[in-house]
Each structure stands twice: as structure tokens, then as C-alpha cells.
Scaffold this motif. Sequence first.
Motif, PDB file in Angstrom:
ATOM      1  N   ARG A  74     128.837 -38.121  46.173  1.00 15.11           N
ATOM      2  CA  ARG A  74     129.452 -36.809  46.411  1.00 15.11           C
ATOM      3  C   ARG A  74     128.780 -35.893  45.368  1.00 15.11           C
ATOM      4  N   ASP A  75     128.752 -36.469  44.198  1.00 16.75           N
ATOM      5  CA  ASP A  75     128.308 -35.608  43.261  1.00 16.75           C
ATOM      6  C   ASP A  75     126.780 -35.397  43.261  1.00 16.75           C
ATOM      7  N   TRP A  76     126.060 -36.367  43.956  1.00 16.20           N
ATOM      8  CA  TRP A  76     124.779 -36.191  44.021  1.00 16.20           C
ATOM      9  C   TRP A  76     124.539 -35.147  45.153  1.00 16.20           C
ATOM     10  N   VAL A  77     125.177 -35.181  46.191  1.00 16.13           N
ATOM     11  CA  VAL A  77     125.109 -34.064  47.319  1.00 16.13           C
ATOM     12  C   VAL A  77     125.078 -32.900  46.567  1.00 16.13           C
ATOM     13  N   ARG A  78     126.276 -32.565  45.888  1.00 15.46           N
ATOM     14  CA  ARG A  78     126.417 -31.098  45.129  1.00 15.46           C
ATOM     15  C   ARG A  78     125.401 -30.746  44.149  1.00 15.46           C
ATOM     16  N   ILE A  79     124.810 -31.947  43.542  1.00 16.72           N
ATOM     17  CA  ILE A  79     123.633 -31.613  42.751  1.00 16.72           C
ATOM     18  C   ILE A  79     122.230 -31.485  43.307  1.00 16.72           C
ATOM     19  N   ILE A  80     122.113 -32.156  44.354  1.00 15.56           N
ATOM     20  CA  ILE A  80     120.861 -31.557  45.030  1.00 15.56           C
ATOM     21  C   ILE A  80     120.826 -30.341  45.564  1.00 15.56           C
ATOM     22  N   GLY A  81     122.020 -30.088  46.141  1.00 17.02           N
ATOM     23  CA  GLY A  81     122.485 -28.894  46.939  1.00 17.02           C
ATOM     24  C   GLY A  81     122.367 -27.818  45.758  1.00 17.02           C
ATOM     25  N   GLY A  82     122.841 -27.939  44.692  1.00 13.79           N
ATOM     26  CA  GLY A  82     122.712 -26.841  43.658  1.00 13.79           C
ATOM     27  C   GLY A  82     121.016 -26.772  43.195  1.00 13.79           C
ATOM     28  N   PHE A  83     120.595 -27.855  43.082  1.00 13.01           N
ATOM     29  CA  PHE A  83     119.114 -27.576  42.767  1.00 13.01           C
ATOM     30  C   PHE A  83     118.090 -26.941  43.773  1.00 13.01           C
ATOM     31  N   VAL A  84     118.510 -27.338  45.192  1.00 13.14           N
ATOM     32  CA  VAL A  84     117.798 -26.444  46.341  1.00 13.14           C
ATOM     33  C   VAL A  84     118.258 -25.006  46.516  1.00 13.14           C
ATOM     34  N   SER A  85     119.516 -24.598  46.100  1.00  8.86           N
ATOM     35  CA  SER A  85     119.962 -23.115  46.122  1.00  8.86           C
ATOM     36  C   SER A  85     119.435 -22.541  44.977  1.00  8.86           C
ATOM     37  N   SER A  86     119.294 -23.003  43.806  1.00  8.78           N
ATOM     38  CA  SER A  86     118.683 -22.445  42.561  1.00  8.78           C
ATOM     39  C   SER A  86     117.046 -22.117  42.781  1.00  8.78           C
ATOM     40  N   ILE A  87     116.514 -22.937  43.321  1.00  6.49           N
ATOM     41  CA  ILE A  87     115.169 -22.683  43.746  1.00  6.49           C
ATOM     42  C   ILE A  87     115.008 -21.556  44.798  1.00  6.49           C
ATOM     43  N   GLU A  97     124.191 -25.598  40.204  1.00  9.78           N
ATOM     44  CA  GLU A  97     123.125 -25.441  39.920  1.00  9.78           C
ATOM     45  C   GLU A  97     122.680 -25.627  38.475  1.00  9.78           C
ATOM     46  N   ARG A  98     123.698 -25.257  37.607  1.00  6.94           N
ATOM     47  CA  ARG A  98     123.539 -25.723  35.991  1.00  6.94           C
ATOM     48  C   ARG A  98     123.498 -27.167  35.758  1.00  6.94           C
ATOM     49  N   LEU A  99     124.293 -28.023  36.386  1.00  9.98           N
ATOM     50  CA  LEU A  99     124.155 -29.311  36.098  1.00  9.98           C
ATOM     51  C   LEU A  99     123.059 -29.852  36.535  1.00  9.98           C
ATOM     52  N   ALA A 100     122.341 -29.525  37.914  1.00  9.52           N
ATOM     53  CA  ALA A 100     121.009 -29.870  38.558  1.00  9.52           C
ATOM     54  C   ALA A 100     120.117 -29.963  37.252  1.00  9.52           C
ATOM     55  N   GLU A 175     134.040 -12.041  32.991  1.00  7.51           N
ATOM     56  CA  GLU A 175     133.931 -13.505  33.680  1.00  7.51           C
ATOM     57  C   GLU A 175     135.323 -14.227  33.757  1.00  7.51           C
ATOM     58  N   ALA A 176     135.492 -15.100  34.749  1.00 11.19           N
ATOM     59  CA  ALA A 176     136.721 -15.591  34.810  1.00 11.19           C
ATOM     60  C   ALA A 176     136.755 -16.705  33.867  1.00 11.19           C
ATOM     61  N   LEU A 177     138.004 -16.978  32.923  1.00  9.93           N
ATOM     62  CA  LEU A 177     138.121 -18.005  32.058  1.00  9.93           C
ATOM     63  C   LEU A 177     137.985 -19.222  32.769  1.00  9.93           C
ATOM     64  N   PRO A 178     137.412 -20.390  32.192  1.00 12.00           N
ATOM     65  CA  PRO A 178     137.533 -21.681  32.797  1.00 12.00           C
ATOM     66  C   PRO A 178     138.885 -22.334  33.205  1.00 12.00           C
ATOM     67  N   THR A 179     139.348 -22.643  34.106  1.00 17.65           N
ATOM     68  CA  THR A 179     140.669 -23.312  34.553  1.00 17.65           C
ATOM     69  C   THR A 179     140.570 -24.553  33.687  1.00 17.65           C
ATOM     70  N   LEU A 180     141.966 -24.945  33.222  1.00 18.84           N
ATOM     71  CA  LEU A 180     141.987 -26.125  32.518  1.00 18.84           C
ATOM     72  C   LEU A 180     141.844 -27.359  33.565  1.00 18.84           C
ATOM     73  N   ASP A 181     142.011 -27.198  34.871  1.00 17.44           N
ATOM     74  CA  ASP A 181     142.138 -28.499  35.669  1.00 17.44           C
ATOM     75  C   ASP A 181     140.660 -28.552  36.593  1.00 17.44           C
ATOM     76  N   GLU A 182     139.547 -27.936  35.836  1.00 15.70           N
ATOM     77  CA  GLU A 182     138.383 -27.910  36.536  1.00 15.70           C
ATOM     78  C   GLU A 182     137.647 -29.319  36.661  1.00 15.70           C
ATOM     79  N   GLY A 183     136.965 -29.886  37.651  1.00 18.05           N
ATOM     80  CA  GLY A 183     136.559 -31.144  37.708  1.00 18.05           C
ATOM     81  C   GLY A 183     135.669 -31.173  36.634  1.00 18.05           C
ATOM     82  N   PRO A 184     135.347 -32.829  36.394  1.00 16.43           N
ATOM     83  CA  PRO A 184     134.344 -33.235  35.286  1.00 16.43           C
ATOM     84  C   PRO A 184     132.941 -32.486  35.609  1.00 16.43           C
TER      85      PRO A 184
END
Length: 314
Positions: A74-87, A97-100, A175-184
Amino acid sequence: MSLTYVEAVVVGAFQGVTELFPVSSLGHSVLIPALAGGQWAQDLDVSAPQSPYLAFIVGLHVATALALLVFFWRDWVRIIGGFVSSIRYRRVKTPAERLAWLIVLATIPVGISGLLLEHLFRTTLGKPIPAASFLIVNGLVLFLGERLRRRAPTPAAQASHVDRKAMPAAGVATEALPTLDEGPDARIARLPMGRGVLIGSAQILALLPGISRSGVTMVAGLLRGLSHEDAARFSFLLATPVILAAGALKIPDLTGPLGAGIHGPILAGSIASFVSAYLAVRFLTRYFHTRTLTPFAIYCGLAGLASLLWLTLA
């Protein structure tokens, strides 16, 4: 060289576990045959010229990387998707996108170093006594990392820190402050790019037999303020493309003359590596919710010292 099914399965199982546990897979791949002695020491010599053993254990990395991909799919689907959208949109905005890009940039130093230094380190240091010595060093790195790490702020401290900040005037967009329950993944993505590259560059030390890739990467993450859970997760995500690429480069060796007559043991070892790696990452992602690197530091120190004494005095 011959490679029996027993040797292949034992080495494969150890490789899958020790690649992810912060105890050095290459160090164990060098030490186990030397401590076993006899035919094992002859068959499984990583520094021997034209030996398929190195190609075998590095080829096992493909199975380990596949286990990581399955576990974090699941993480890699998001990471690859973020890389593609960033390009596509020429931006680095969302956490995916940042993690990618963190993973891409943090992988470059170890990739270049591996291509340039792997053969040198294998031929000069891929022997039992250096491996035992570096295993002791690995234990010291883990121990000192725990003592020197920057303590990650607790959720309560984060909330208190946010409360003390001056609130913006009405009508001013912020900018919205980061929430305390955000994912890893979102927490990891907040790392500055330079800091992420520094953490990824720590993997270069794992070219030394006895130094753990996951261990030094976790220590680097802890020293830069990550929690144990996030440092372990980032370590596994960073390791996946490196391990996969290293294994893929050795597969042609195993399909050529070096792999002649041992394809069955190679397959058996790969299956053992996949299963043990999957179980290891499943255990460790839960373990580091509340535990530390200290037990692994103690193990590396004792195992390295005992191996060194056995090899020099026996």
C-alpha cells in the motif's frame, strides 16, 4: 563449489532475517560458514574468486526485497503514485510526492558507492575475522545511537508547543498545522530533503561485512529526531530499492556458468529468504512501537566477540 539444499535453506533463512534485523546479513553470511567449518567453510566462502556464493546471497536479496514489497504494498502504491504525479505536474507538494523524492535522492549515494566499492570490500574484508570485528562495531553503533538519539517529542509536547505559538491574525491564510494522528508516511515525509539524504547515505557503511544496513539507517534516523517506529519504517522503505537492485544485478551470474548445477538450491534458498524476511518485517514493525535497539546491540557485541575469540583461539 557445491551448494546443498540444507546450506541454501539455512543461508536463505538467515539472510532474510538478518537483512532486516539490525545485525548484518553479510556479516552472518561470512561468519556462519566459518564457524561451522568443514564443507560449509569451503562451499560458502564469500571472498573466494569465481565463487557463486556471493552471487547466491546477493541474489537472495531479490526474495527479501519482494517480501518488503508485499508487506508495504500500500505504501509503495502511494509512493509510486506520488512520484508519477510529481513528474507530471512538476511539483513536490503532497506527502506521497515528498516521500517519493526522499527515497529517490537518499538512494543515490549508496547506489553509486555499491557499484564502486562492493568488489573491493568483498575481496579485502569479506573474511571471518574482519566480519566479527565489524559486528562488534555494529553493536557499539546501535548502543551509542540509543544513548545519543534526539528524543522525539510526545504528542502532548507537540500539542503544548503548538499552543504556545502565536496564532495568526484573523483573515490571514496559513498552512494547516500537522495533525497529531497523521500516518507514519506523512511524518517521515516532513523530513527535510538534506536530512533524508543523510539518513539514506548511512547505508554505505553496510558495504562492510558486519555493519547492518537497517541498523545504521535507524541510528541515523534516531539521531535526526525520528521515533523508533518511523526510523524502522523509513529504513525498510529505503532498503527496498537498494536490495532489489543489488539482487537483480547478480541474477545474470546465477543463470550463467556460476549457477550451473545449483538452480534447485537457489530456488529453495530464495523461498526461505522470502518467508523469513516477511515474518521479520512483520515482527519488527510491531516491536519498534515500544522497544529499542539495545537488545540487538548486546547481541552483536557478544556474538562478534565470541566469534572473534573462536576464530583466533580455536
